[in-house]
Design an enzyme around this catalytic site. Structure first.
Site: not given
Ligand SMILES: [Zn+2]
Length: 669
Positions: A263-265
């Protein structure tokens, strides 16, 4: 250059964007731009006299210079840009704790390092891809925790370390580990200025400066002031920016379409879009903000092969943005069929999955060249055969680097290491004392206590009493494969056996926690098919698709290995390489092909590289060229048929080698 400028400014507006990685060839003025950024950042308030840049409003409760009085005097200073040189030592990064002073004098002597200096500022690493892996781990830990931590024999120091991470790299010199790539919020590709207009501007500025240095500086100072004011204004606006549902939907749709992991993107993209809106003086995120954010935040996060072009597929990006804008909130975007590349496959004979599109490139150049030159022993310039499937993998005998290494823990070569350590002994420290051997130290000091006039209860220690623990275990290595894929090896059955052997060695390397890399050579060139990495899956996929045929540029393969190892030694000096050359020893492409290959082999030997040649020669008439090559490499030759661990003689040595250490090996041999 505009993307770079924008990325740096966005980070200045919102440090949560998470830093910038600048990729580009040499001579692109990357560093100049980065250094200029620091001058634009607003100044910060610090507790006067604190070496750890504590914020007077909220001092670090664990600050080594603390505890700070809430009424402590504050000072205003410029935001720092701290440069971390590639050859830096661990102590220089995390700070040094003088254990000898701490033990002998009972004082805690801590000298802050670069992470402390960079707190609340910018940490800049030029050539970040050449940074030692061990130091990369330190940085990743600090970046993840927002603090730095040092411990020596039970004495520990910790302090806050939050910084904006900016790195530059030349991708031709090797890629970055995925974990470190992911730490950078944004990436930017820069190319050398070739545009006449841009060049003219650079020249014009230079002339203006020469004509009137003071006036020039003044005009620039004015521009910088304006820019700094705009950053401050955007920072103030940031909390008011609204990220609406449509924009958020677009962000998640784009991340899904480009198959980014985790989910970092999505989060970085959202923060970037918000920062863009604030920078433009808006309070609402637009579709254009999302588009720009994708271009900056995604290229390094999508799943890719080493040969994929950098950047994003613009058409696909536009399509996805349009689709998700047109969609109802609950209808997720429907992906049309498989992406350009599936997940790398463990390597069954049935699965050439992913990256097939890069294979044709070497072919084209080879066919172009084959018309001009005619090498005597060359096979027909026919297009390469379809890739031969790999034979089933088997357990291989253990190949090791001779001597005693100091690399990271693993299961291959003998080493002084903590992990898997079988034995611990005491020795005089060779450098700074790392791990005290208390019993041995006391023992060394005991006989001298009277002579040193011991009166109280304290032991009188001197520097040369100290003994440290030396642990002997096994280290992991870098196993670099150099695989001959030329016509001389191309008999289909033979190539299957060779691929099976390499696959087996790859799996062995994985189990022994090695880093692996692969160079293949055929036709007119050698290709770094797998830059040193820890991913055995990618290695197996590369191998599966390996086309064969054409001439045998053995020298090119070896020289490529020499260069790869040179760079890898800069990046990870403690990891010892093991070169595994898989070949029949033949070299074609001119009368000098064989002598050239021998010279290249000698170069590797002079570099001190441990090498093993897997001899793939087959047929009734044997030339013994692979064994000769092994001699030039000052290494060992192993016949392909003898590579399996259960070929009887090796089974014995392998077992003894693994279980009881090196000393018994000679007896069994
Ligand atoms: Zn402090």
């Amino acid at each position: 250059m505009d993307d770079l400028r924008l990325s740096l400014l966005l980070n200045a507006v919102s440090p949560q964007v998470g830093g910038v990685l600048v990729r580009g060839e040499k001579g692109t003025a990357k560093s100049t731009m980065v250094r200029a950024l620091a001058g634009l950042l607003p100044s910060i308030a610090v507790v006067d006299g604190c070496r750890f840049a504590c914020d007077p409003a909220a001092p670090d409760t664990q600050c080594p210079d603390g505890p700070h009085d809430t009424a402590a005097p504050a000072a205003e200073r410029a935001t720092r840009l701290v440069e971390l040189p590639v050859g830096v030592s661990e102590d220089r990064i995390v700070g040094s704790l003088d254990l000898e002073r701490a033990l002998a004098e009972g004082v805690k002597a801590y000298e802050p390092g670069l992470l402390a200096a960079a707190h609340r500022g910018v940490l800049y690493i030029d050539e970040v891809n050449l940074l030692n892996d061990h130091l990369v781990d330190l940085l990743l830990d600090a970046a993840a925790m927002g603090r730095s931590y040092v411990e020596r024999e039970g004495v520990s120091v910790r302090h806050a370390a939050r910084f904006l991470l900016v790195g530059t790299m030349n991708p031709e010199e090797g890629e970055l580990r995925p974990q470190l790539l992911d730490r950078f919020g944004l990436t930017v590709e820069v190319a050398a200025t070739r545009e006449p207009v841009e060049r003219a501007e650079v020249v014009r500025r230079r002339l203006a400066y020469d004509a009137d240095p003071e006036g020039f500086a003044e005009r620039w100072a004015q521009q910088e002031k304006e820019l700094a004011a705009r950053i401050t204004a955007a920072r103030a606006l940031l909390p008011a920016v609204l990220l609406g549902d449509p924009a958020l939907r677009q962000i998640t749709a784009v991340c899904a379409a480009f198959e980014v992991d985790g989910l970092r993107a999505d989060i970085v993209m959202a923060r970037t879009a918000v920062a863009l809106a604030a920078w433009a003086g808006r309070t609402e995120v637009t579709a254009e903000d999302v588009r720009t954010a994708a271009q900056l935040a995604l290229p390094h996060r999508r799943r890719r092969n080493p040969f994929d072009a950098p950047g994003l597929d613009e058409e696909k990006l536009d399509q996805t943005l349009e689709q998700s804008a047109a969609e109802e909130p609950d209808g997720g975007p429907d992906d049309d069929g498989p992406g350009p590349e599936g997940p790398p496959d463990g390597g069954g004979p049935d699965g050439p999955s992913g990256g097939g599109q890069d294979a044709p490139e070497p072919e084209a150049s080879e066919q172009e060249k084959s018309g001009e030159e005619s090498a005597p022993s060359r096979t027909a310039p026919a297009p390469p055969q379809p890739a031969a499937p790999a034979a089933s993998p088997y357990r291989t005998r253990l190949l090791t680097v001779p001597g005693l290494g100091e690399g990271a823990g693993g299961r291959r070569s003998r080493a002084r290491t903590d992990s898997g350590g079988h034995t611990v002994r005491a020795a005089r420290p060779t450098g700074a004392l790392q791990r005290l051997h208390l019993a041995a130290t006391v023992q060394a000091a005991a006989p001298h206590q009277l002579a040193r006039g011991r009166d109280g209860r304290a032991l009188r220690l001197r520097r040369d009493d100290f003994r440290e623990q030396v642990r002997e275990g096994r280290e992991s290595n870098l196993v670099l494969f150099v695989v001959d894929a030329s016509g001389s090896m191309a008999a289909r059955q033979r190539m299957s056996a060779v691929k099976g052997a390499v696959l087996s060695l790859l799996m062995d390397a994985y189990q022994r926690r090695d880093k692996i890399g692969m160079i293949t050579f055929r036709g007119s060139e050698a290709v770094l098919a797998l830059p040193p990495t820890s991913s055995v899956e990618v290695g197996a996929a590369r191998l599966e698709q390996l086309p064969t045929g054409g001439r045998t540029p053995l020298a090119a393969g070896l020289l490529r290995a020499h260069e790869t190892l040179r760079l890898e030694r800069l990046r990870d000096p403690r990891r010892r390489p093991l070169l595994v050359v898989v070949t029949d020893g033949r070299a074609t492409g001119g009368s000098q092909a064989l002598p050239d290959a021998r010279r290249a082999a000698q170069l590797l030997a002079a570099q001190g590289t441990a090498a093993v040649v897997v001899d793939c020669e087959s047929g009734p008439v044997r030339l013994g060229l692979a064994a000769e090559l092994a001699q030039h490499l000052a290494g060992e030759a192993v016949r392909l048929e003898e590579l399996a661990a259960d070929s009887v003689t090796h089974l014995v040595t392998d077992l003894i080698h693994t279980d009881r250490g090196h000393s018994k090996q000679k007896e069994a041999a």
